[in-house]
Structure formats: C-alpha cells, structure tokens
Design a protein around this motif. Structure first.
Motif, PDB file in Angstrom:
ATOM      1  N   VAL A 210       0.862  -1.187   0.000  1.00 25.54           N
ATOM      2  CA  VAL A 210       0.000   0.000   0.000  1.00 25.54           C
ATOM      3  C   VAL A 210       0.893   1.229   0.000  1.00 25.54           C
ATOM      4  CG1 VAL A 210      -1.936  -1.118   1.155  1.00 25.54           C
ATOM      5  CG2 VAL A 210      -0.144  -0.028   2.531  1.00 25.54           C
ATOM      6  N   ASN A 211       0.360   2.331  -0.516  1.00 20.58           N
ATOM      7  CA  ASN A 211       1.117   3.580  -0.580  1.00 20.58           C
ATOM      8  C   ASN A 211       0.382   4.668   0.196  1.00 20.58           C
ATOM      9  OD1 ASN A 211       3.382   3.107  -2.741  1.00 20.58           O
ATOM     10  ND2 ASN A 211       1.538   2.177  -3.594  1.00 20.58           N
ATOM     11  N   ILE A 212       1.094   5.330   1.087  1.00 16.50           N
ATOM     12  CA  ILE A 212       0.509   6.431   1.847  1.00 16.50           C
ATOM     13  C   ILE A 212       1.285   7.707   1.539  1.00 16.50           C
ATOM     14  CG2 ILE A 212      -0.275   4.890   3.673  1.00 16.50           C
ATOM     15  CD1 ILE A 212       2.067   5.901   5.399  1.00 16.50           C
ATOM     16  N   THR A 213       0.661   8.819   1.816  1.00 20.15           N
ATOM     17  CA  THR A 213       1.302  10.103   1.538  1.00 20.15           C
ATOM     18  C   THR A 213       2.385  10.396   2.580  1.00 20.15           C
ATOM     19  OG1 THR A 213      -0.300  11.334   2.875  1.00 20.15           O
ATOM     20  CG2 THR A 213      -0.827  10.981   0.536  1.00 20.15           C
ATOM     21  N   TYR A 214       3.278  11.326   2.234  1.00 20.45           N
ATOM     22  CA  TYR A 214       4.329  11.706   3.172  1.00 20.45           C
ATOM     23  C   TYR A 214       3.774  12.473   4.371  1.00 20.45           C
ATOM     24  CZ  TYR A 214       8.153  10.184   0.169  1.00 20.45           C
ATOM     25  OH  TYR A 214       9.034   9.417  -0.554  1.00 20.45           O
ATOM     26  N   ASP A 215       2.574  13.015   4.236  1.00 15.78           N
ATOM     27  CA  ASP A 215       1.952  13.737   5.349  1.00 15.78           C
ATOM     28  C   ASP A 215       1.325  12.795   6.365  1.00 15.78           C
ATOM     29  OD1 ASP A 215       2.647  16.127   4.168  1.00 15.78           O
ATOM     30  OD2 ASP A 215       0.745  16.294   3.057  1.00 15.78           O
ATOM     31  N   SER A 216       1.158  11.515   6.018  1.00 22.19           N
ATOM     32  CA  SER A 216       0.494  10.560   6.915  1.00 22.19           C
ATOM     33  C   SER A 216       1.432  10.122   8.035  1.00 22.19           C
ATOM     34  CB  SER A 216       0.034   9.332   6.124  1.00 22.19           C
ATOM     35  OG  SER A 216      -0.886   9.687   5.125  1.00 22.19           O
ATOM     36  N   ASP A 217       0.825   9.660   9.119  1.00 26.17           N
ATOM     37  CA  ASP A 217       1.583   9.172  10.271  1.00 26.17           C
ATOM     38  C   ASP A 217       2.008   7.722   9.989  1.00 26.17           C
ATOM     39  OD1 ASP A 217       2.503   8.194  12.705  1.00 26.17           O
ATOM     40  OD2 ASP A 217       1.095   9.399  13.870  1.00 26.17           O
ATOM     41  N   LEU A 218       3.293   7.529   9.709  1.00 23.89           N
ATOM     42  CA  LEU A 218       3.799   6.207   9.320  1.00 23.89           C
ATOM     43  C   LEU A 218       3.630   5.197  10.458  1.00 23.89           C
ATOM     44  CD1 LEU A 218       5.258   4.299   7.388  1.00 23.89           C
ATOM     45  CD2 LEU A 218       7.437   5.223   8.227  1.00 23.89           C
ATOM     46  N   LYS A 219       3.949   5.597  11.688  1.00 27.23           N
ATOM     47  CA  LYS A 219       3.843   4.673  12.819  1.00 27.23           C
ATOM     48  C   LYS A 219       2.393   4.256  13.050  1.00 27.23           C
ATOM     49  CE  LYS A 219       7.975   6.242  15.295  1.00 27.23           C
ATOM     50  NZ  LYS A 219       8.510   6.809  16.569  1.00 27.23           N
ATOM     51  N   LEU A 220       1.486   5.210  12.895  1.00 30.09           N
ATOM     52  CA  LEU A 220       0.069   4.895  13.059  1.00 30.09           C
ATOM     53  C   LEU A 220      -0.383   3.931  11.959  1.00 30.09           C
ATOM     54  CD1 LEU A 220      -2.674   5.272  14.394  1.00 30.09           C
ATOM     55  CD2 LEU A 220      -3.012   7.321  12.960  1.00 30.09           C
ATOM     56  N   ALA A 221       0.090   4.156  10.751  1.00 29.89           N
ATOM     57  CA  ALA A 221      -0.280   3.290   9.626  1.00 29.89           C
ATOM     58  C   ALA A 221       0.175   1.849   9.877  1.00 29.89           C
ATOM     59  CB  ALA A 221       0.327   3.820   8.326  1.00 29.89           C
ATOM     60  N   LYS A 222       1.404   1.694  10.373  1.00 28.23           N
ATOM     61  CA  LYS A 222       1.906   0.348  10.655  1.00 28.23           C
ATOM     62  C   LYS A 222       1.126  -0.297  11.801  1.00 28.23           C
ATOM     63  CE  LYS A 222       6.314  -0.461  10.467  1.00 28.23           C
ATOM     64  NZ  LYS A 222       7.774  -0.408  10.696  1.00 28.23           N
ATOM     65  N   LYS A 223       0.750   0.513  12.799  1.00 20.18           N
ATOM     66  CA  LYS A 223      -0.029  -0.014  13.925  1.00 20.18           C
ATOM     67  C   LYS A 223      -1.401  -0.501  13.443  1.00 20.18           C
ATOM     68  CE  LYS A 223      -1.972   1.183  18.443  1.00 20.18           C
ATOM     69  NZ  LYS A 223      -3.320   0.660  18.078  1.00 20.18           N
ATOM     70  N   VAL A 224      -2.035   0.290  12.575  1.00 19.90           N
ATOM     71  CA  VAL A 224      -3.343  -0.098  12.033  1.00 19.90           C
ATOM     72  C   VAL A 224      -3.233  -1.407  11.259  1.00 19.90           C
ATOM     73  CG1 VAL A 224      -5.123   0.535  10.349  1.00 19.90           C
ATOM     74  CG2 VAL A 224      -4.258   2.242  11.961  1.00 19.90           C
ATOM     75  N   LEU A 225      -2.168  -1.542  10.491  1.00 16.80           N
ATOM     76  CA  LEU A 225      -1.975  -2.758   9.693  1.00 16.80           C
ATOM     77  C   LEU A 225      -1.747  -3.971  10.602  1.00 16.80           C
ATOM     78  CD1 LEU A 225       0.270  -1.359   6.823  1.00 16.80           C
ATOM     79  CD2 LEU A 225      -2.127  -2.028   6.675  1.00 16.80           C
ATOM     80  N   TYR A 226      -0.936  -3.795  11.641  1.00 20.74           N
ATOM     81  CA  TYR A 226      -0.698  -4.904  12.575  1.00 20.74           C
ATOM     82  C   TYR A 226      -1.988  -5.295  13.309  1.00 20.74           C
ATOM     83  CZ  TYR A 226       4.387  -5.345  12.244  1.00 20.74           C
ATOM     84  OH  TYR A 226       5.662  -5.607  11.807  1.00 20.74           O
ATOM     85  N   ASP A 227      -2.811  -4.296  13.639  1.00 23.72           N
ATOM     86  CA  ASP A 227      -4.087  -4.587  14.304  1.00 23.72           C
ATOM     87  C   ASP A 227      -5.003  -5.397  13.382  1.00 23.72           C
ATOM     88  OD1 ASP A 227      -3.271  -3.291  16.569  1.00 23.72           O
ATOM     89  OD2 ASP A 227      -4.291  -1.396  16.097  1.00 23.72           O
ATOM     90  N   LEU A 228      -4.994  -5.048  12.110  1.00 24.17           N
ATOM     91  CA  LEU A 228      -5.810  -5.790  11.142  1.00 24.17           C
ATOM     92  C   LEU A 228      -5.352  -7.245  11.051  1.00 24.17           C
ATOM     93  CD1 LEU A 228      -6.280  -3.319   8.130  1.00 24.17           C
ATOM     94  CD2 LEU A 228      -8.054  -4.190   9.665  1.00 24.17           C
ATOM     95  N   ILE A 229      -4.051  -7.435  11.009  1.00 22.20           N
ATOM     96  CA  ILE A 229      -3.494  -8.789  10.910  1.00 22.20           C
ATOM     97  C   ILE A 229      -3.836  -9.602  12.158  1.00 22.20           C
ATOM     98  CG2 ILE A 229      -1.327 -10.094  10.913  1.00 22.20           C
ATOM     99  CD1 ILE A 229      -0.174  -7.977   9.037  1.00 22.20           C
ATOM    100  N   ASN A 230      -3.645  -9.003  13.332  1.00 17.89           N
ATOM    101  CA  ASN A 230      -3.882  -9.725  14.586  1.00 17.89           C
ATOM    102  C   ASN A 230      -5.358 -10.076  14.780  1.00 17.89           C
ATOM    103  OD1 ASN A 230      -1.161  -9.657  15.325  1.00 17.89           O
ATOM    104  ND2 ASN A 230      -1.375  -7.628  16.287  1.00 17.89           N
TER     105      ASN A 230
END
Length: 290
Positions: free
Chosen positions: A198-218
């Motif tokens: 997935v591609n996110i903008t440079y303005d997005s919160d990278l750490k939050l994005a990774k946390k959301v993805l890990y939550d989805l996986i778990n």
C-alpha cells in the motif's frame, strides 16, 4: 463365358474360400464368425476390465494411488488390451503376424518422425508420474516456451495434463511441454506467503499506519501468527511511501485473504485519517499580459 459358367465358377471359388479347410483346420467362414465374436466380446470384456480396475482403485487399501496415476494406468491398460484384442482377431483370421511385424518395422521410422511429439509427451507423462512434481488437486503455475498458465490439476492422461483456471476454463498442456517448463507447486506446503503493498502520503503518520496494519493482521483469524507477520517500508517514492505487508496463510483461504485484506486496509485507513497516496496534477493559472 456364359453367365451360367460365370456364376458356377464364382460359387465354386466362394465355397473354396469360405468353406474349404485342410485337415485339422477350420474354414474361413468359421474364422470370420469367430473374429466377429472376439471383436464384439473383446470390446465389452475390455470395458468390463477397465470398469473393475476403476472400482478396485476406489477401494481403500494400504497402498494409496494418486488420481493422476490411476488415470494414466487405466489409459495405458486400455491401449494394451486393445492391442491384444487386435492381435487375437488377426490370428483368428489366419493373417500372418510376421508379415505385419515386418511392415510395422519398415514403417517405424516414418511413424516415429511423424509422432515424435506424441511419443515425447507419452514418455514425459511416465516421468511426471514417477517424480511426482504434482498430483491431482494441486494448484500449479507452469512457465514454458509457449507462455505461462496456472490452475488446479484436474487430470494427467497419457499425453497431456489438464488444468482448471480460476475463470473456469480448461487448459490442456502436452506432458513434454510441462516437463520442459518451470513448475511452481503452491500446494505442496501447507501455508503460502502473501505479499501486499500500500502507498501512503508523506503527510500521513507512518507509525500509526503500521499499527493499524498490525491490528488488522492480529484480528484476522485466517492469518497465521507463526511465522510472525512483517510490515516495513519497501520504497520511498516520488509521491508516496510504499509499505510492504507480508504474512502467511493456509492455502485453502489464500485467495480469500488476498482479495479482501486490501479492502479492510482501505476502510481502516479512512477511519484513522491515513491518506492513501495518489498522483496529483496541479495546474497553475498564470495571467499573461499582452
């Protein structure tokens, strides 16, 4: 020669050919009748043998035979039985098998040249069943000189292998092409790794994005937790940050996960105000003074 003499000679020749027999032998008419009986009876006998063979393969025994091997064996058995039936009929008709063998030997080179691809496909089928690169029901991808195809193996016959694709089409590949190509078997291992990006903008919160993805996986029970899923930045592009999502799932639900996980990502990113990157074209208006 009068018509009476013609028919008299014809009848004598007819009787001599069909009814005359040397001592201890049978006449040609009897041979023809026996040949017809053998042909009809042999045809149905072969069907019965093949039917019983298929039924025998269906019975559970200590020795388990793959469906592909069963199909291949039955095809070969059918050819052998039909050849034996032809030999029996020729012998009954008193046709010299030696002369036929001589004629067959003379034609072997020509037949071999014209059927070399067929012979190669047959030999390759034997090799495939021996080495067992795949079995019926496996999902494979084949890359060969004529292209690439993938699907579920439905049948391995004497000269070809059939694959059923996802769009419910049947692809038939000659066994020699299959053996010459590169075969990827996705079914031999219980699990398969899924790689999504997935591609996110440079303005997005990278750490939050990774946390959301890990939550989805778990929260997804279809995704295996061992090996541990891995999420990382795979590329810093001109317009976006590319995030790679890697995890394992069992083969049975692989495509379900593959097709639905990105939808879940889209919904989760929207809820957390994480912008998915897209290329933007900015048009500036400039006043041009005359």
């Amino acid at each position: 020669m009068s018509w009476q003499e013609f028919w008299t000679n014809f009848w004598e020749s007819f009787k001599n050919f069909f009814l005359y027999a040397e001592a201890g032998d049978i006449n040609n008419l009897t041979r023809i009748i026996l040949a017809i009986i053998f042909a009809v009876g042999g045809h149905y006998l072969i069907k019965l043998i093949l039917f019983l063979t298929k039924k025998a393969f269906g019975i559970k025994t200590k020795i388990q035979v793959d469906v592909s091997a069963k199909s291949f064996f039955i095809s070969v058995l059918s050819v052998i039985l039909n050849i034996l039936l032809v030999v029996l009929i020729l012998s009954t008709l008193n046709i010299s098998l030696t002369s036929i063998a001589t004629l067959f030997s003379a034609a072997t080179v020509a037949i071999g040249l014209s059927l070399q691809n067929l012979i190669s496909a047959f030999a390759s089928g034997v090799v495939l069943l021996r080495v067992k690169h795949f079995k019926t029901g496996d999902y494979i991808m084949v890359v060969h000189s004529d292209g690439t195809c993938e699907g579920e193996v439905t049948q391995v016959s004497i000269i070809s292998t059939s694959l059923k694709t996802f769009d419910n089409q049947v692809v038939i590949i000659p066994n020699n092409k299959l053996l010459e190509g590169v075969i990827t078997n996705y079914t031999t291992q219980k699990s398969r790794r899924c790689v999504l990006k997935v591609n996110i903008t440079y303005d997005s919160d990278l750490k939050l994005a990774k946390k959301v993805l890990y939550d989805l996986i778990n929260s997804d029970e279809r995704i295996e937790k061992d090996p541990v899923p891995f999420i990382h930045v795979s590329n810093l592009g001109e317009y976006s940050i590319e995030i790679a999502i890697k995890f394992y799932t069992i083969n049975a639900v692989y495509w379900d996960v593959y097709n639905t996980f990105l939808e879940d990502v889209f919904d989760a990113f929207n809820k957390n105000n994480i912008d998915i990157a897209m290329r933007k074209i900015i048009v500036e208006n400039k006043n041009i003074e005359d």
